[in-house]
Design an enzyme around this catalytic site. Structure first.
Site, PDB file in Angstrom:
ATOM      1  N   LYS A 169       3.741  36.428  92.928  1.00 31.02           N
ATOM      2  CA  LYS A 169       3.477  37.215  94.136  1.00 31.02           C
ATOM      3  C   LYS A 169       4.668  38.107  94.455  1.00 31.02           C
ATOM      4  O   LYS A 169       5.823  37.643  94.431  1.00 31.02           O
ATOM      5  CB  LYS A 169       3.220  36.270  95.314  1.00 31.02           C
ATOM      6  CG  LYS A 169       1.919  35.517  95.173  1.00 31.02           C
ATOM      7  CD  LYS A 169       0.724  36.426  95.389  1.00 31.02           C
ATOM      8  CE  LYS A 169      -0.572  35.702  95.082  1.00 31.02           C
ATOM      9  NZ  LYS A 169      -1.751  36.515  95.370  1.00 31.02           N
ATOM     10  N   ASP A 198       1.352  40.434  91.668  1.00 28.23           N
ATOM     11  CA  ASP A 198       0.289  40.663  92.656  1.00 28.23           C
ATOM     12  C   ASP A 198       0.922  40.953  94.015  1.00 28.23           C
ATOM     13  O   ASP A 198       1.616  40.108  94.574  1.00 28.23           O
ATOM     14  CB  ASP A 198      -0.582  39.399  92.725  1.00 28.23           C
ATOM     15  CG  ASP A 198      -1.763  39.555  93.678  1.00 28.23           C
ATOM     16  OD1 ASP A 198      -1.906  40.637  94.298  1.00 28.23           O
ATOM     17  OD2 ASP A 198      -2.535  38.590  93.803  1.00 28.23           O
ATOM     18  N   GLU A 224      -1.370  43.769  90.277  1.00 31.48           N
ATOM     19  CA  GLU A 224      -2.599  43.535  91.046  1.00 31.48           C
ATOM     20  C   GLU A 224      -2.452  44.011  92.492  1.00 31.48           C
ATOM     21  O   GLU A 224      -1.421  43.770  93.127  1.00 31.48           O
ATOM     22  CB  GLU A 224      -2.887  42.033  90.991  1.00 31.48           C
ATOM     23  CG  GLU A 224      -4.151  41.588  91.674  1.00 31.48           C
ATOM     24  CD  GLU A 224      -4.463  40.117  91.336  1.00 31.48           C
ATOM     25  OE1 GLU A 224      -4.199  39.675  90.186  1.00 31.48           O
ATOM     26  OE2 GLU A 224      -4.955  39.400  92.228  1.00 31.48           O
ATOM     27  N   GLU A 250     -10.489  42.318  94.460  1.00 28.86           N
ATOM     28  CA  GLU A 250     -10.841  41.057  95.116  1.00 28.86           C
ATOM     29  C   GLU A 250     -11.311  41.294  96.551  1.00 28.86           C
ATOM     30  O   GLU A 250     -11.977  40.436  97.120  1.00 28.86           O
ATOM     31  CB  GLU A 250      -9.680  40.063  95.079  1.00 28.86           C
ATOM     32  CG  GLU A 250      -8.506  40.459  95.924  1.00 28.86           C
ATOM     33  CD  GLU A 250      -7.341  39.481  95.770  1.00 28.86           C
ATOM     34  OE1 GLU A 250      -7.203  38.624  96.638  1.00 28.86           O
ATOM     35  OE2 GLU A 250      -6.580  39.580  94.791  1.00 28.86           O
ATOM     36  N   ASP A 273     -14.780  38.876  93.075  1.00 26.77           N
ATOM     37  CA  ASP A 273     -14.750  37.461  93.447  1.00 26.77           C
ATOM     38  C   ASP A 273     -16.173  37.021  93.795  1.00 26.77           C
ATOM     39  O   ASP A 273     -16.771  37.533  94.752  1.00 26.77           O
ATOM     40  CB  ASP A 273     -13.818  37.252  94.649  1.00 26.77           C
ATOM     41  CG  ASP A 273     -13.571  35.779  94.919  1.00 26.77           C
ATOM     42  OD1 ASP A 273     -14.565  35.024  94.965  1.00 26.77           O
ATOM     43  OD2 ASP A 273     -12.404  35.382  95.086  1.00 26.77           O
ATOM     44  N   HIS A 300     -11.941  37.208  89.968  1.00 25.91           N
ATOM     45  CA  HIS A 300     -10.942  36.693  90.907  1.00 25.91           C
ATOM     46  C   HIS A 300     -11.450  35.342  91.404  1.00 25.91           C
ATOM     47  O   HIS A 300     -12.637  35.207  91.726  1.00 25.91           O
ATOM     48  CB  HIS A 300     -10.789  37.657  92.084  1.00 25.91           C
ATOM     49  CG  HIS A 300      -9.832  37.175  93.119  1.00 25.91           C
ATOM     50  ND1 HIS A 300     -10.232  36.467  94.235  1.00 25.91           N
ATOM     51  CD2 HIS A 300      -8.482  37.261  93.184  1.00 25.91           C
ATOM     52  CE1 HIS A 300      -9.163  36.159  94.952  1.00 25.91           C
ATOM     53  NE2 HIS A 300      -8.090  36.634  94.343  1.00 25.91           N
ATOM     54  N   GLU A 333      -8.613  32.980  86.248  1.00 19.85           N
ATOM     55  CA  GLU A 333      -7.606  32.696  87.284  1.00 19.85           C
ATOM     56  C   GLU A 333      -7.654  31.218  87.674  1.00 19.85           C
ATOM     57  O   GLU A 333      -8.693  30.699  88.077  1.00 19.85           O
ATOM     58  CB  GLU A 333      -7.864  33.566  88.524  1.00 19.85           C
ATOM     59  CG  GLU A 333      -6.871  33.265  89.632  1.00 19.85           C
ATOM     60  CD  GLU A 333      -6.734  34.380  90.640  1.00 19.85           C
ATOM     61  OE1 GLU A 333      -7.682  35.153  90.826  1.00 19.85           O
ATOM     62  OE2 GLU A 333      -5.640  34.458  91.253  1.00 19.85           O
TER      63      GLU A 333
END
Ligand code: MG
Length: 380
Positions: A169, A198, A224, A250, A273, A300, A333
């Site tokens: 992240k 991300d 991402e 997502e 997602d 996702h 994921e």
């Protein structure tokens, strides 16, 4: 076969201080999810899940969708999807209405494939692969924010567990801090593990490009959600200015939303997602749109055993694009943040061997719900 009961269930537990974590947008202090139980007159039960505000999803299902679902045949899932979408079309083309609809669509596909005694991927047309490569989603921001210690140790745990890909992240603090994090993780895990980053849409295009350029040298598999989901021109700007594939989607909904992202070639890898964008019925349509435009797609996945199971089924059943003797792998994921509902809600759990998860054989989504977990954590 007819649907005889529609039961949205809200589960919750609080994370203790030691387990709280944050992405660029918010702290995660508790796990609150809505799962859905659909029962049929033939004794088959289907399970679904929505990601997002659980009580809102429950209310939409109870008040709007459930009355229209009772008495319907689960094999008429397309008809049901269009009917439910249209009843809130003017008020919910994106967001919570579609998330709630996703839970229903997942449960319908679970019922249909259980009725035919086959895994969902078979009903969708078959599995394109025998095994799939999961990546670890972790390396969130925590209280201590100790890059060299805690974050690196966490990354090395994933390497020890056999993961071939890890997602980090970024976007929590300044860009300089992100660059240090990326560098430290890459150094720690070596050159043979894929590393994704991300930002959870924390940047504007200028800053995302600045960060992207600085971390290109660390061999990043994808960047991402560099910019907010509404900023399609920002996506295009970032994509055209850095040498890292751009992932996102997502926070996008239905074939209509993805059509725009795909048609404008705003993203290299789309990430629908299933618990948000409309469920497996929409995922199939979105992967078709993506293949027309030669854009990669990877699900996702965030949530409970149900979310993971449906994401896996879709990943196994989607074709390679572009096709070749050695196609780009479809990544799966695998969230590693603390979550009892992902670990314990199903008694059947996916197992990783040599860095891969193998094709499930059980009918439906391939899960077996543990009623004890529902009893223990149910709040509505
Ligand atoms: Mg993300």
């Amino acid at each position: 076969m007819k649907i005889i009961s529609v039961e949205p269930i809200v589960l919750q537990y609080k994370l203790d201080n030691q387990h709280k974590f944050a992405c660029s947008q918010e702290w995660c202090n508790d796990r609150t999810i809505m799962i859905l139980k659909l029962k049929t007159d033939e004794g088959i039960t289907g399970w679904g899940e929505a990601t997002g505000p659980a009580f809102v999803h429950k209310t939409i299902i109870d008040l709007e969708y459930a009355p229209k679902l009772i008495g319907m045949d689960p094999f008429e899932s397309e008809l049901i999807w269009e009917n439910l979408y249209n009843c809130l079309q003017d008020h919910g083309q994106k967001g919570v209405a579609i998330e709630a609809l996703s839970a229903i669509d997942i449960a319908l596909w679970d019922i249909k494939s259980k009725a035919l005694n086959m895994p969902l991927y078979r009903l969708l047309g078959g599995a394109f692969r025998e095994k799939i490569k999961p990546y670890a989603t972790g390396l969130y921001h925590r209280e201590s924010n100790d890059i060299k210690g805690e974050l690196v140790r966490e990354a090395l745990t994933y390497v020890e567990q056999g993961f071939l890909g890890i997602k980090l992240k970024v976007g929590f603090e300044r860009i300089e801090h992100d660059i240090k994090k990326v560098e430290a993780i890459r150094k720690a895990i070596g050159d043979n593990i894929n590393l994704m980053i991300d930002a959870n849409h924390a940047y504007n295009a200028k800053d995302a490009i600045k960060l992207g350029k600085k971390v290109e040298e660390f061999n990043i598999t994808w960047f991402e959600e560099p910019v907010p989901p509404e900023d399609i021109n920002g996506y295009i700007e970032v994509k055209n200015n850095i040498n890292i594939p751009i992932a996102g989607g997502e926070a996008e909904f239905t074939r209509y939303g993805f059509h725009e992202l795909i048609n404008k070639r705003a993203i290299d890898i789309i990430q629908p997602d299933n618990c948000m964008m409309g469920g497996p019925s929409e995922y199939k349509k979105i992967t078709t749109l993506a293949s027309i435009n030669n854009i990669q797609c990877t699900p996702h996945i965030w949530g409970s055993s149900i979310a993971l199971a449906v994401g896996m089924q879709m990943a196994f059943s989607q074709p390679d694009f572009p096709k070749s003797l050695n196609p780009q792998e479809v990544w799966l994921e695998l969230d590693r943040t603390p979550n009892i509902f992902r670990e314990e809600l199903s008694l059947i759990k996916p197992e990783m061997k040599n860095g891969y998860i193998y094709l499930p054989k059980e009918p439906g989504l391939g899960i077996l719900i543990n009623d004890k977990i529902i009893k223990q954590y149910r709040i509505a």
